[in-house]
Design an enzyme around this catalytic site. Structure first.
Site, PDB file in Angstrom:
ATOM      1  N   GLY A  62      20.373   9.263 -11.928  1.00  0.00           N
ATOM      2  CA  GLY A  62      20.282   9.926 -13.223  1.00  0.00           C
ATOM      3  C   GLY A  62      20.830  11.329 -13.110  1.00  0.00           C
ATOM      4  O   GLY A  62      20.945  11.866 -12.011  1.00  0.00           O
ATOM      5  N   CYS A  89      19.586   7.379  -5.479  1.00  0.00           N
ATOM      6  CA  CYS A  89      19.882   8.750  -5.872  1.00  0.00           C
ATOM      7  C   CYS A  89      18.667   9.397  -6.557  1.00  0.00           C
ATOM      8  O   CYS A  89      17.653   9.607  -5.912  1.00  0.00           O
ATOM      9  CB  CYS A  89      21.113   8.737  -6.755  1.00  0.00           C
ATOM     10  SG  CYS A  89      22.040  10.239  -6.662  1.00  0.00           S
ATOM     11  N   TYR A  90      18.716   9.664  -7.857  1.00  0.00           N
ATOM     12  CA  TYR A  90      17.534  10.241  -8.517  1.00  0.00           C
ATOM     13  C   TYR A  90      16.314   9.359  -8.279  1.00  0.00           C
ATOM     14  O   TYR A  90      15.196   9.848  -8.084  1.00  0.00           O
ATOM     15  CB  TYR A  90      17.792  10.386 -10.028  1.00  0.00           C
ATOM     16  CG  TYR A  90      16.621  11.001 -10.794  1.00  0.00           C
ATOM     17  CD1 TYR A  90      16.588  12.363 -11.071  1.00  0.00           C
ATOM     18  CD2 TYR A  90      15.547  10.219 -11.221  1.00  0.00           C
ATOM     19  CE1 TYR A  90      15.521  12.929 -11.743  1.00  0.00           C
ATOM     20  CE2 TYR A  90      14.466  10.771 -11.890  1.00  0.00           C
ATOM     21  CZ  TYR A  90      14.465  12.128 -12.157  1.00  0.00           C
ATOM     22  OH  TYR A  90      13.410  12.682 -12.819  1.00  0.00           O
ATOM     23  N   HIS A 177      25.495   5.682  -4.243  1.00  0.00           N
ATOM     24  CA  HIS A 177      25.515   4.593  -5.236  1.00  0.00           C
ATOM     25  C   HIS A 177      26.077   3.297  -4.642  1.00  0.00           C
ATOM     26  O   HIS A 177      27.291   3.178  -4.456  1.00  0.00           O
ATOM     27  CB  HIS A 177      26.356   5.013  -6.444  1.00  0.00           C
ATOM     28  CG  HIS A 177      25.681   6.077  -7.241  1.00  0.00           C
ATOM     29  ND1 HIS A 177      24.763   5.807  -8.216  1.00  0.00           N
ATOM     30  CD2 HIS A 177      25.745   7.420  -7.148  1.00  0.00           C
ATOM     31  CE1 HIS A 177      24.300   6.931  -8.715  1.00  0.00           C
ATOM     32  NE2 HIS A 177      24.875   7.935  -8.083  1.00  0.00           N
ATOM     33  N   GLU A 179      26.219   0.470  -6.140  1.00  0.00           N
ATOM     34  CA  GLU A 179      26.732  -0.426  -7.189  1.00  0.00           C
ATOM     35  C   GLU A 179      28.196  -0.175  -7.534  1.00  0.00           C
ATOM     36  O   GLU A 179      28.820  -1.002  -8.181  1.00  0.00           O
ATOM     37  CB  GLU A 179      25.851  -0.311  -8.447  1.00  0.00           C
ATOM     38  CG  GLU A 179      25.919   1.002  -9.216  1.00  0.00           C
ATOM     39  CD  GLU A 179      25.026   2.107  -8.638  1.00  0.00           C
ATOM     40  OE1 GLU A 179      24.569   1.972  -7.488  1.00  0.00           O
ATOM     41  OE2 GLU A 179      24.807   3.115  -9.329  1.00  0.00           O
ATOM     42  N   SER A 232      31.382 -14.036 -37.941  1.00  0.00           N
ATOM     43  CA  SER A 232      32.529 -13.150 -38.153  1.00  0.00           C
ATOM     44  C   SER A 232      33.803 -13.746 -37.572  1.00  0.00           C
ATOM     45  O   SER A 232      34.897 -13.269 -37.834  1.00  0.00           O
ATOM     46  CB  SER A 232      32.268 -11.809 -37.488  1.00  0.00           C
ATOM     47  OG  SER A 232      32.332 -11.954 -36.083  1.00  0.00           O
ATOM     48  N   GLY A 233      33.643 -14.776 -36.747  1.00  0.00           N
ATOM     49  CA  GLY A 233      34.822 -15.313 -36.063  1.00  0.00           C
ATOM     50  C   GLY A 233      35.023 -14.645 -34.715  1.00  0.00           C
ATOM     51  O   GLY A 233      35.889 -15.039 -33.945  1.00  0.00           O
ATOM     52  N   GLY A 234      34.212 -13.629 -34.412  1.00  0.00           N
ATOM     53  CA  GLY A 234      34.286 -12.973 -33.105  1.00  0.00           C
ATOM     54  C   GLY A 234      33.510 -13.769 -32.060  1.00  0.00           C
ATOM     55  O   GLY A 234      32.840 -14.746 -32.389  1.00  0.00           O
ATOM     56  N   VAL A 235      33.597 -13.303 -30.816  1.00  0.00           N
ATOM     57  CA  VAL A 235      32.996 -14.057 -29.715  1.00  0.00           C
ATOM     58  C   VAL A 235      31.470 -14.156 -29.861  1.00  0.00           C
ATOM     59  O   VAL A 235      30.890 -15.233 -29.760  1.00  0.00           O
ATOM     60  CB  VAL A 235      33.314 -13.365 -28.358  1.00  0.00           C
ATOM     61  CG1 VAL A 235      32.732 -14.166 -27.208  1.00  0.00           C
ATOM     62  CG2 VAL A 235      34.811 -13.196 -28.193  1.00  0.00           C
ATOM     63  N   ASP A 236      30.818 -13.018 -30.136  1.00  0.00           N
ATOM     64  CA  ASP A 236      29.356 -12.996 -30.083  1.00  0.00           C
ATOM     65  C   ASP A 236      28.729 -13.886 -31.149  1.00  0.00           C
ATOM     66  O   ASP A 236      27.867 -14.718 -30.858  1.00  0.00           O
ATOM     67  CB  ASP A 236      28.831 -11.565 -30.237  1.00  0.00           C
ATOM     68  CG  ASP A 236      29.521 -10.615 -29.291  1.00  0.00           C
ATOM     69  OD1 ASP A 236      30.101 -11.107 -28.307  1.00  0.00           O
ATOM     70  OD2 ASP A 236      29.497  -9.404 -29.538  1.00  0.00           O
ATOM     71  N   SER A 237      29.157 -13.698 -32.404  1.00  0.00           N
ATOM     72  CA  SER A 237      28.506 -14.504 -33.443  1.00  0.00           C
ATOM     73  C   SER A 237      28.894 -15.972 -33.286  1.00  0.00           C
ATOM     74  O   SER A 237      28.086 -16.867 -33.578  1.00  0.00           O
ATOM     75  CB  SER A 237      28.829 -13.983 -34.853  1.00  0.00           C
ATOM     76  OG  SER A 237      30.177 -14.159 -35.164  1.00  0.00           O
ATOM     77  N   SER A 238      30.093 -16.258 -32.779  1.00  0.00           N
ATOM     78  CA  SER A 238      30.494 -17.658 -32.611  1.00  0.00           C
ATOM     79  C   SER A 238      29.650 -18.346 -31.549  1.00  0.00           C
ATOM     80  O   SER A 238      29.155 -19.454 -31.753  1.00  0.00           O
ATOM     81  CB  SER A 238      31.963 -17.757 -32.196  1.00  0.00           C
ATOM     82  OG  SER A 238      32.773 -17.190 -33.177  1.00  0.00           O
ATOM     83  N   LYS A 378      28.491  -9.071 -22.091  1.00  0.00           N
ATOM     84  CA  LYS A 378      29.643  -9.722 -22.738  1.00  0.00           C
ATOM     85  C   LYS A 378      30.269 -10.820 -21.870  1.00  0.00           C
ATOM     86  O   LYS A 378      30.581 -11.902 -22.350  1.00  0.00           O
ATOM     87  CB  LYS A 378      30.698  -8.651 -23.053  1.00  0.00           C
ATOM     88  CG  LYS A 378      31.837  -9.137 -23.905  1.00  0.00           C
ATOM     89  CD  LYS A 378      31.457  -9.034 -25.356  1.00  0.00           C
ATOM     90  CE  LYS A 378      32.586  -9.406 -26.282  1.00  0.00           C
ATOM     91  NZ  LYS A 378      32.235  -9.098 -27.677  1.00  0.00           N
TER      92      LYS A 378
END
Ligand code: XMP
Length: 522
Positions: A62, A89-90, A177, A179, A232-238, A378
């Site tokens: 952080g 770290c933090y 870090h 990651e 909407s035709g986008g990835v998420d709502s589809s 995503k």
């Protein structure tokens, strides 16, 4: 208990977000090990812990110092739960402060960048970690004295306590870090902690996700419940719609709003995929007159966005009310949206992407949310979409902003400008995709700039508008680089736009990176 707390499996790793730039990356790395991970803000950590019963806790880095009076604080009971804890770290500094150690400002000020790790004890956390490997530091404070029970496992040139452990309590700390990709063997260290030390269950994968998600929707909606949802035709709502449809079939009612700001073929594509192929109950509402009517004469980008958002909510609300039996509202909310909204209400994350999706949702509908993607990133949603059999043209498609072509049509939005913009956009897409160039691009589109410039067409001088090509690569849309295409492809795009779309006398290429430019022009 809030909706947020009710979702997601138990077990796995709880990640406490102290405001780390890389917090989502930690969560991703853990999930790549097939282990469920979840991020929470410090204030809610114990609450989430009790609900989730994680097998391990990771305390993130952080930007703050542990001495600041308003530094993010965490209930120290988290150290008394008997599960392994990894402080980064933090997170390490916080853990040291609460286990009898001492934290001071780093001697020569902050330490940033690469340093070599001298491994002194290569068991458990550091098993398989190379000697003198590069690690990535980024901290202003450091641990000056360890608390009782702790020992040093590795040091680096400026940092005597680069890796520490209290093996009895299974507490580990890294001053760097693990990651980030620049840290060599960082993945090994996380894997050693998650699978070796904590022995977390490896039950997170897209294959069994489909069944788990379908079962969760069935349980929430029940045997009779009906769901209404905007597609909407986008990835998420589809992906969300196909999942919900698998669970409840015709009791899902989808609404697709044609706002008149869509790309060529978009509405037809949605109809053919969802209605003809998946046999979903899909209502297409042509609201283009209403949107364009409200947008008439408006040039200010923010006003355009607000109008589009508001009209969408109005249109959707009217449609949702027609589904009189629906008591549920389906949504394709993703995990980053959830984290951002938690952080936005008092969380520690210092930079929060402003979220500007169309309209949000009607608040007065009094429907229960069904959000099957709420704990996914995503790329996990894309994997799920593939698993569900959605075509790559949809799952891997480029992002398209909620306000549609309106933010690519500078000045006021009229049909006279939208039509040629749609034509130019189609040409850009066709040429990029047919030549297989879309894989390296995040987005590729055309912008309508209503600036008259001189040209010659036939024997006459003409004064016509400008079409700009925007071709960018990006990882996450937070930053982006402009990209070139092979010259023959650029030539074809330019020739086709100048010949096939009548209103432009000039095609230009936008060679601005983000920042300082943004990807969209408005
Ligand atoms: P900018 O222009 O801010 O865009 O660099 C970053 C990413 O977000 C998309 N974008 C939007 N998406 N509603 C959306 O759903 C919006 O209002 C919106 N504005 C920009 C943009 O296409 C890019 O991928």
């Amino acid at each position: 208990m809030s909706q947020h707390e009710q979702q997601g499996p138990s077990g796995g790793v709880l990640i406490v977000d102290f405001g780390a730039q890389y917090c989502q990356l930690i969560a991703r790395r853990v999930r790549e090990l097939s282990v469920y991970s979840r991020i929470t803000v410090p204030e809610r950590a114990m609450f989430t812990f009790q609900h989730m019963r994680p097998q391990a806790v990771i305390l993130s880095g952080g930007p703050r110092s542990v001495y600041e009076h308003d530094a993010p604080q965490l209930d120290s009971k988290i150290l008394e739960q008997g599960v392994p804890v990894l402080g980064i770290c933090y997170g390490l500094q916080w853990m040291s402060q609460h286990t009898g150690g001492e934290v001071t400002p780093a001697k020569e000020g902050a330490e940033y960048g690469r340093t070599e790790l001298q491994v002194m004890d290569a068991q458990d956390l550091l098993a398989g970690v190379r000697q003198n490997g590069i690690v990535w530091m980024s901290h202003g404070d450091k641990v000056a004295r360890l608390g009782p029970g702790f020992q040093v496992l590795a040091k680096s040139e400026p940092c005597p306590f680069a890796v520490v452990a209290d093996r009895k309590r299974r507490f580990f700390g890294l001053q760097f870090h693990p990651e980030v990709a620049h840290t060599q063997d960082g993945g090994t260290m996380l894997k050693n902690f998650v699978l070796g030390v904590a022995r977390c269950s490896t039950n997170w994968n897209p294959g069994n996700l489909v069944d788990t998600k379908i079962a969760a929707v069935e349980q929430l909606v029940g045997e009779q419940g009906e769901v209404v949802m905007g597609l909407s035709g986008g990835v998420d709502s589809s992906v969300a719609a196909v999942l919900i449809h698998r669970a409840i079939g015709k009791r899902l009612h989808c609404v697709f709003v044609d706002n008149g700001l869509l790309r060529a073929g978009e509405r037809e594509g949605v109809e053919s995929l969802f209605r003809d192929h998946y046999h979903m109950d899909l209502k297409v509402v042509d609201a283009s007159e209403r949107f364009l009517g409200e947008l008439a004469g408006v040039s200010d980008p923010e006003r355009k966005r607000k109008i589009i958002g508001k009209v969408f909510v109005d249109v959707f609300r009217d449609e949702a009310k027609r589904s009189v039996h629906a008591k549920f509202l389906g949504q394709g909310t993703l995990y980053p949206d959830v984290i951002e909204s938690v952080a936005a209400h008092g969380g520690a994350t210092s930079t929060i992407k402003s979220h500007h999706n169309v309209g949000g949702l009607p608040k007065d509908l009094d429907l229960t949310l069904v959000e099957p993607l709420r704990d996914l990133f995503k790329d996990e949603v894309r994997a799920l979409g593939r698993e569900l059999g959605l075509p790559s043209s949809l799952v891997d498609r480029q992002p398209f902003p909620g306000p549609g072509l309106a933010v690519r049509c500078l000045g006021d939005v009229t049909r006279a400008k939208l039509e040629p913009l749609r034509g130019a956009d189609r040409i850009v897409r066709e040429e990029v995709e047919q030549n297989g160039l879309h894989k390296g691009l995040w987005q590729y589109f055309a912008v309508y700039v209503p600036q008259k410039t001189v040209g010659v067409k036939g024997d006459a001088r003409v004064y016509e508008d400008v079409c700009v090509l925007r071709l960018v690569s990006s990882q996450d849309a937070m930053t982006a680089d402009w990209e070139l295409l092979p010259t023959p492809v650029l030539k074809r795009i330019s020739n086709r736009i100048l010949n096939e779309v009548k209103v432009f006398s000039r095609v230009c290429l936008d060679i601005s990176s983000k920042p300082p430019a943004t990807i969209e022009w408005e």
